[in-house]
Design a protein around this motif. Sequence first.
Motif, PDB file in Angstrom:
ATOM      1  N   PHE A 352      49.684   8.468  53.467  1.00 37.12           N
ATOM      2  CA  PHE A 352      51.041   8.630  52.945  1.00 37.12           C
ATOM      3  C   PHE A 352      51.951   7.533  53.477  1.00 37.12           C
ATOM      4  O   PHE A 352      52.771   6.978  52.736  1.00 37.12           O
ATOM      5  CB  PHE A 352      51.596  10.005  53.313  1.00 37.12           C
ATOM      6  N   ALA A 353      51.809   7.184  54.762  1.00 36.69           N
ATOM      7  CA  ALA A 353      52.612   6.118  55.356  1.00 36.69           C
ATOM      8  C   ALA A 353      52.363   4.792  54.651  1.00 36.69           C
ATOM      9  O   ALA A 353      53.299   4.036  54.351  1.00 36.69           O
ATOM     10  CB  ALA A 353      52.296   5.987  56.843  1.00 36.69           C
ATOM     11  N   ILE A 354      51.109   4.504  54.356  1.00 36.98           N
ATOM     12  CA  ILE A 354      50.783   3.245  53.686  1.00 36.98           C
ATOM     13  C   ILE A 354      51.315   3.251  52.255  1.00 36.98           C
ATOM     14  O   ILE A 354      51.765   2.213  51.740  1.00 36.98           O
ATOM     15  CB  ILE A 354      49.266   2.995  53.730  1.00 36.98           C
ATOM     16  N   GLY A 355      51.307   4.409  51.608  1.00 34.46           N
ATOM     17  CA  GLY A 355      51.928   4.504  50.290  1.00 34.46           C
ATOM     18  C   GLY A 355      53.405   4.146  50.346  1.00 34.46           C
ATOM     19  O   GLY A 355      53.926   3.453  49.462  1.00 34.46           O
ATOM     20  N   GLN A 356      54.092   4.612  51.393  1.00 36.76           N
ATOM     21  CA  GLN A 356      55.501   4.269  51.573  1.00 36.76           C
ATOM     22  C   GLN A 356      55.665   2.764  51.780  1.00 36.76           C
ATOM     23  O   GLN A 356      56.594   2.151  51.244  1.00 36.76           O
ATOM     24  CB  GLN A 356      56.078   5.020  52.770  1.00 36.76           C
ATOM     25  N   LEU A 357      54.793   2.177  52.574  1.00 37.96           N
ATOM     26  CA  LEU A 357      54.852   0.729  52.794  1.00 37.96           C
ATOM     27  C   LEU A 357      54.669  -0.032  51.490  1.00 37.96           C
ATOM     28  O   LEU A 357      55.406  -0.974  51.195  1.00 37.96           O
ATOM     29  CB  LEU A 357      53.776   0.296  53.796  1.00 37.96           C
ATOM     30  N   ARG A 358      53.668   0.370  50.712  1.00 35.55           N
ATOM     31  CA  ARG A 358      53.426  -0.316  49.443  1.00 35.55           C
ATOM     32  C   ARG A 358      54.622  -0.180  48.506  1.00 35.55           C
ATOM     33  O   ARG A 358      55.026  -1.147  47.864  1.00 35.55           O
ATOM     34  CB  ARG A 358      52.189   0.266  48.756  1.00 35.55           C
ATOM     35  N   GLY A 359      55.161   1.033  48.417  1.00 37.44           N
ATOM     36  CA  GLY A 359      56.253   1.278  47.484  1.00 37.44           C
ATOM     37  C   GLY A 359      57.495   0.470  47.788  1.00 37.44           C
ATOM     38  O   GLY A 359      58.283   0.170  46.886  1.00 37.44           O
ATOM     39  N   SER A 360      57.689   0.114  49.061  1.00 33.13           N
ATOM     40  CA  SER A 360      58.832  -0.723  49.445  1.00 33.13           C
ATOM     41  C   SER A 360      58.419  -2.186  49.617  1.00 33.13           C
ATOM     42  O   SER A 360      59.224  -3.010  50.042  1.00 33.13           O
ATOM     43  CB  SER A 360      59.449  -0.199  50.745  1.00 33.13           C
ATOM     44  N   PHE A 361      57.165  -2.488  49.316  1.00 36.13           N
ATOM     45  CA  PHE A 361      56.615  -3.845  49.383  1.00 36.13           C
ATOM     46  C   PHE A 361      56.720  -4.434  50.792  1.00 36.13           C
ATOM     47  O   PHE A 361      56.984  -5.610  50.979  1.00 36.13           O
ATOM     48  CB  PHE A 361      57.272  -4.747  48.327  1.00 36.13           C
ATOM     49  N   ASN A 362      56.446  -3.553  51.783  1.00 29.00           N
ATOM     50  CA  ASN A 362      56.460  -3.969  53.180  1.00 29.00           C
ATOM     51  C   ASN A 362      55.073  -4.034  53.788  1.00 29.00           C
ATOM     52  O   ASN A 362      54.948  -4.230  54.997  1.00 29.00           O
ATOM     53  CB  ASN A 362      57.339  -3.016  54.006  1.00 29.00           C
ATOM     54  N   GLY A 363      54.040  -3.870  52.988  1.00 30.16           N
ATOM     55  CA  GLY A 363      52.690  -4.000  53.514  1.00 30.16           C
ATOM     56  C   GLY A 363      51.709  -3.093  52.820  1.00 30.16           C
ATOM     57  O   GLY A 363      52.088  -2.164  52.101  1.00 30.16           O
ATOM     58  N   ASN A 364      50.427  -3.392  53.048  1.00 31.05           N
ATOM     59  CA  ASN A 364      49.349  -2.613  52.464  1.00 31.05           C
ATOM     60  C   ASN A 364      48.520  -1.924  53.546  1.00 31.05           C
ATOM     61  O   ASN A 364      47.588  -1.187  53.250  1.00 31.05           O
ATOM     62  CB  ASN A 364      48.441  -3.537  51.640  1.00 31.05           C
ATOM     63  N   LYS A 365      48.878  -2.221  54.801  1.00 29.05           N
ATOM     64  CA  LYS A 365      48.240  -1.587  55.953  1.00 29.05           C
ATOM     65  C   LYS A 365      49.306  -1.383  57.011  1.00 29.05           C
ATOM     66  O   LYS A 365      50.372  -1.998  56.964  1.00 29.05           O
ATOM     67  CB  LYS A 365      47.106  -2.463  56.503  1.00 29.05           C
TER      68      LYS A 365
END
Length: 398
Positions: A352-365
Amino acid sequence: MSTQAPNRQSAPPVRGSWEALLTEARQLALRDDERAGEKYELLIGRLVKMPLERLAANDNRMQRMLEECLFTYQSFLARRNRLQEAIDLHADQLVYVFDADATAVWNERQAYMLSWLERHDESLALMAKVQAETPWDISLRWQLFEMYRKQGRTEAMLGLIEDLEGLLEALESHGLTPPDEAISVETLQGLVRYLKMMNAIEQGEWQAAYDNFVEAASVSDAYKENWHQLFRLLVLNGESKLANRALNRETSPASQGFWRGLNGYYQGDKAGSKTEWEQVTRIPIDDLLMRSAADWILANYYLGDPKRLGLQLALRLIENMRQNRDPLIIALAGLGWAIQGEYNHLKMNIEFAIGQLRGSFNGNKLPEFNWYFFRDLLPAEEFAKIEHYFEVPRGRAA
């Protein structure tokens, strides 16, 4: 540059109107409801067929709506790791839809997604193009530098620093200021030294790294209160003496205490680290700065979190965040459950945390420094199951 879509103000929606449909899509997206994707697809499919003059009518009303739909739906797809769909989203029509600013944000997002798909040459070429078109954008230049660093492209890193030094020299020799009023010469001077610090760390030149950050903090307020950008790296790389010097500049007792403890822990001083962490846990939660919350949580975790105080704070913060939940805190909540022996939440929280990162374009890991905490606190067999979710520091076992 921000990878977020421009913030548009909208009038209260009239039932059955375009705005009402958009409001419904927004509400579904906030709940992370899959039906949001269907709504955005419907809206975009209709809007892109409109004549350009209708999109531009009424102060670009429909144009702004189309832009919001495209940016939000792209985030929706990225969060679900549907990266190729997000990249291809109406790619043949965007040239007619976006102005220069929106195009730059879109291309920046595309560059990140290409890198997540390990199409690094395409990603770097696109990112370099966007950065060259906006040479005064500090965030963008730093992001490009980080992309080069993670790919081990030292010459490109140095080239980016030299280019920025050239821009600064041109300004200073003519007594000019940057064309962007939000950026000062001092901020640019600090950025040069910060990038030199990161380059020195990549080369293992620790004293040079320290000296460059000291200069950055002396010339720019952007770094003066952010010594964690240096001492974290020094602690995690075993540079104990320099780390302690940098930690002397940290103003947050919770952050200073946690990282002093971790510094001692990595040097084998288990008793000293325990003392530091216990002092951190005695700091009242109400006295914490928000940026120190993770350090307070981690101090409890490294002590075993016997009263679940660290886990309770992580869960409370997630509940209070509602919409913009911090991916690190989400991941730390999973770690907190695992420390209690309840591993079923660990993978779920990390994903879920990585999904949040992807959605804000702040990372994939999850970022590199998180790797250390999870490695330290989980049994080896449990950490092996999740290590692929982290950016693994170079030189460490993958």
